[in-house]
Design an enzyme around this catalytic site. Structure first.
Site, PDB file in Angstrom:
ATOM      1  N   ARG A  21      52.866 -21.540 100.965  1.00 28.54           N
ATOM      2  CA  ARG A  21      53.134 -20.578 102.037  1.00 28.54           C
ATOM      3  C   ARG A  21      54.350 -21.000 102.874  1.00 28.54           C
ATOM      4  O   ARG A  21      54.514 -22.158 103.206  1.00 28.54           O
ATOM      5  CB  ARG A  21      51.903 -20.489 102.937  1.00 28.54           C
ATOM      6  CG  ARG A  21      52.070 -19.483 104.036  1.00 28.54           C
ATOM      7  CD  ARG A  21      50.766 -18.973 104.475  1.00 28.54           C
ATOM      8  NE  ARG A  21      50.106 -19.887 105.410  1.00 28.54           N
ATOM      9  CZ  ARG A  21      49.003 -19.555 106.062  1.00 28.54           C
ATOM     10  NH1 ARG A  21      48.441 -18.381 105.865  1.00 28.54           N
ATOM     11  NH2 ARG A  21      48.454 -20.409 106.887  1.00 28.54           N
ATOM     12  N   ARG A  34      36.853 -17.111 116.296  1.00 24.78           N
ATOM     13  CA  ARG A  34      36.777 -18.125 115.249  1.00 24.78           C
ATOM     14  C   ARG A  34      35.511 -18.963 115.361  1.00 24.78           C
ATOM     15  O   ARG A  34      35.279 -19.816 114.516  1.00 24.78           O
ATOM     16  CB  ARG A  34      37.982 -19.038 115.390  1.00 24.78           C
ATOM     17  CG  ARG A  34      38.700 -19.256 114.080  1.00 24.78           C
ATOM     18  CD  ARG A  34      39.929 -19.975 114.427  1.00 24.78           C
ATOM     19  NE  ARG A  34      40.733 -20.442 113.374  1.00 24.78           N
ATOM     20  CZ  ARG A  34      41.969 -19.997 113.146  1.00 24.78           C
ATOM     21  NH1 ARG A  34      42.444 -18.995 113.827  1.00 24.78           N
ATOM     22  NH2 ARG A  34      42.703 -20.577 112.236  1.00 24.78           N
ATOM     23  N   ARG A  58      41.316 -28.047 108.509  1.00 19.52           N
ATOM     24  CA  ARG A  58      41.143 -26.619 108.831  1.00 19.52           C
ATOM     25  C   ARG A  58      40.031 -25.993 107.993  1.00 19.52           C
ATOM     26  O   ARG A  58      39.284 -25.144 108.456  1.00 19.52           O
ATOM     27  CB  ARG A  58      42.457 -25.865 108.597  1.00 19.52           C
ATOM     28  CG  ARG A  58      43.483 -26.171 109.658  1.00 19.52           C
ATOM     29  CD  ARG A  58      44.845 -25.719 109.229  1.00 19.52           C
ATOM     30  NE  ARG A  58      44.964 -24.272 109.249  1.00 19.52           N
ATOM     31  CZ  ARG A  58      45.884 -23.597 108.578  1.00 19.52           C
ATOM     32  NH1 ARG A  58      46.744 -24.234 107.808  1.00 19.52           N
ATOM     33  NH2 ARG A  58      45.943 -22.300 108.668  1.00 19.52           N
ATOM     34  N   ARG A 105      54.507 -24.360 107.747  1.00 18.19           N
ATOM     35  CA  ARG A 105      53.867 -24.654 109.025  1.00 18.19           C
ATOM     36  C   ARG A 105      53.311 -26.076 108.992  1.00 18.19           C
ATOM     37  O   ARG A 105      52.820 -26.510 107.955  1.00 18.19           O
ATOM     38  CB  ARG A 105      52.712 -23.673 109.262  1.00 18.19           C
ATOM     39  CG  ARG A 105      53.185 -22.312 109.613  1.00 18.19           C
ATOM     40  CD  ARG A 105      52.116 -21.267 109.560  1.00 18.19           C
ATOM     41  NE  ARG A 105      50.748 -21.717 109.821  1.00 18.19           N
ATOM     42  CZ  ARG A 105      49.720 -20.889 109.971  1.00 18.19           C
ATOM     43  NH1 ARG A 105      49.907 -19.587 109.895  1.00 18.19           N
ATOM     44  NH2 ARG A 105      48.506 -21.329 110.193  1.00 18.19           N
ATOM     45  N   LYS A 155      45.131 -13.273 105.219  1.00 16.48           N
ATOM     46  CA  LYS A 155      44.758 -12.439 106.359  1.00 16.48           C
ATOM     47  C   LYS A 155      45.972 -11.989 107.177  1.00 16.48           C
ATOM     48  O   LYS A 155      46.049 -10.838 107.578  1.00 16.48           O
ATOM     49  CB  LYS A 155      43.908 -13.299 107.291  1.00 16.48           C
ATOM     50  CG  LYS A 155      42.606 -12.734 107.646  1.00 16.48           C
ATOM     51  CD  LYS A 155      41.740 -13.674 108.470  1.00 16.48           C
ATOM     52  CE  LYS A 155      42.067 -15.110 108.579  1.00 16.48           C
ATOM     53  NZ  LYS A 155      42.770 -15.657 109.641  1.00 16.48           N
TER      54      LYS A 155
HETATM   55  P1  AMP Z   1      46.066 -19.524 112.418  1.00 16.49           P
HETATM   56  O1  AMP Z   1      47.479 -19.092 112.427  1.00 16.49           O
HETATM   57  O2  AMP Z   1      45.125 -18.409 112.801  1.00 16.49           O
HETATM   58  O3  AMP Z   1      45.651 -20.217 111.158  1.00 16.49           O
HETATM   59  O4  AMP Z   1      45.905 -20.601 113.610  1.00 16.49           O
HETATM   60  C1  AMP Z   1      46.603 -21.834 113.568  1.00 16.49           C
HETATM   61  C2  AMP Z   1      45.888 -22.854 114.438  1.00 16.49           C
HETATM   62  O5  AMP Z   1      45.841 -22.384 115.801  1.00 16.49           O
HETATM   63  C3  AMP Z   1      44.448 -23.122 114.073  1.00 16.49           C
HETATM   64  O6  AMP Z   1      44.344 -24.087 113.038  1.00 16.49           O
HETATM   65  C4  AMP Z   1      43.899 -23.632 115.390  1.00 16.49           C
HETATM   66  O7  AMP Z   1      44.325 -24.954 115.656  1.00 16.49           O
HETATM   67  C5  AMP Z   1      44.619 -22.744 116.408  1.00 16.49           C
HETATM   68  N1  AMP Z   1      43.833 -21.508 116.661  1.00 16.49           N
HETATM   69  C6  AMP Z   1      44.266 -20.229 116.462  1.00 16.49           C
HETATM   70  N2  AMP Z   1      43.331 -19.353 116.835  1.00 16.49           N
HETATM   71  C7  AMP Z   1      42.277 -20.073 117.281  1.00 16.49           C
HETATM   72  C8  AMP Z   1      40.996 -19.739 117.784  1.00 16.49           C
HETATM   73  N3  AMP Z   1      40.599 -18.442 117.909  1.00 16.49           N
HETATM   74  N4  AMP Z   1      40.146 -20.749 118.130  1.00 16.49           N
HETATM   75  C9  AMP Z   1      40.526 -22.036 118.021  1.00 16.49           C
HETATM   76  N5  AMP Z   1      41.716 -22.427 117.539  1.00 16.49           N
HETATM   77  C10 AMP Z   1      42.593 -21.464 117.175  1.00 16.49           C
END
Ligand code: AMP
Length: 254
Positions: A159, A120, A203, A192, A41
């Site tokens: 990644r 989310r 996750r 990461r 994404k």
């Molecule tokens: P991502 O880069 O979108 O995979 O986000 C990394 C981490 O940030 C996620 O695993 C959550 O811990 C936190 N996170 C990011 N966006 C959200 C969201 N909209 N709601 C809750 N947690 C979030």
């Protein structure tokens, strides 16, 4: 090619402005990108940003940017959010919604937006609807990138993300030209913390429980565009652009 905004308004919030300011579009694209972590994404958000001129806005990037602040500069809510993120858990809806509300300027941006990682949960999707309605902004589409979970888990282990410009690479599918060095800015590439195996498991569970129901939510609103997320990033982009053209032939990205 136009210079890309640095997304300061999104990453820092408050009064921060982007440099350069995004170019206003006659018909800005406003979309949400859905998909399990690791489905590609973030890469698609960047590629679509290049095609549509809209900014790719990731809530995960806001948290990652906040990690480089000194502990004293972080609010207690932000520190708690970072702890949850490191464990692979979702940050609370309340915290995420405060953070997004502080960035309304980005939703109202005349260049458009591509939301990646927000909403989310159903509560976040409903809150986003209310925010957009209040600002009289309509969503054009919700792109849902789909792939079997087992394949995604295998992908996540390879990644690597640039610590400076946040560009995303993959050791097998999209390797950088020089090992562990970003092609775009020369920054260091790293895994990461939340891509480590134990965090990935948490996750995926969070995705199945909290985020997958959003597919149905947006389908009911007639906004959902389902896309197979296999193939090269460029193939997936072509698929998305074709689907958007079918949706709105006159306004889809050239
Ligand atoms: P991502 O880069 O979108 O995979 O986000 C990394 C981490 O940030 C996620 O695993 C959550 O811990 C936190 N996170 C990011 N966006 C959200 C969201 N909209 N709601 C809750 N947690 C979030």
């Amino acid at each position: 090619m136009e210079p890309r905004p640095d997304r300061s308004a999104w990453l820092k919030g408050g009064e921060a402005r982007c440099t350069p300011e995004p170019q206003p579009r006659e018909r800005p694209w406003r979309m949400v990108l859905l998909g399990a972590p690791g489905v590609g994404k973030g890469t698609q958000a960047e590629l679509l940003a290049g095609r549509t001129g809209a900014c790719a806005l990731s809530t995960g990037d806001i948290f990652r940017a906040a990690r480089s602040l000194d502990a004293g500069e972080r609010s207690p809510a932000l520190s708690q959010a970072l702890e949850r993120m490191q464990r692979g858990e979702l940050v609370s809806d309340a915290t995420v919604l405060v953070i997004v509300s502080e960035r309304l300027r980005c939703l109202d941006c005349k260049g458009g937006f591509l939301l990646d990682g927000f909403p989310r949960t159903l509560a976040q999707a409903e809150a986003l609807d209310q925010l957009l309605e209040r600002e009289m902004i309509g969503l054009d589409a919700v792109l849902s990138y789909e792939m079997p979970i087992a394949e995604i888990v295998a992908r996540l282990s390879g990644r690597r993300t640039c610590g400076k410009c946040k560009a995303v690479f993959h050791l097998a599918a999209r390797p950088p030209r020089a090992e562990a060095v970003c092609d775009h800015c020369g920054g260091p590439l790293a895994q990461r913390e939340d891509d480590r195996p134990e965090a990935v498991r948490v996750r995926m569970e969070a995705y199945e429980k909290d985020t997958a129901p959003l597919i149905q939510y947006y389908r009911r609103r007639g906004l959902l565009v389902s896309l197979a997320a296999d193939g090269t990033p460029e193939e997936i982009l072509t698929r998305a652009v074709a689907a958007l053209e079918a949706l709105a032939p006159r306004v889809a990205p050239a």
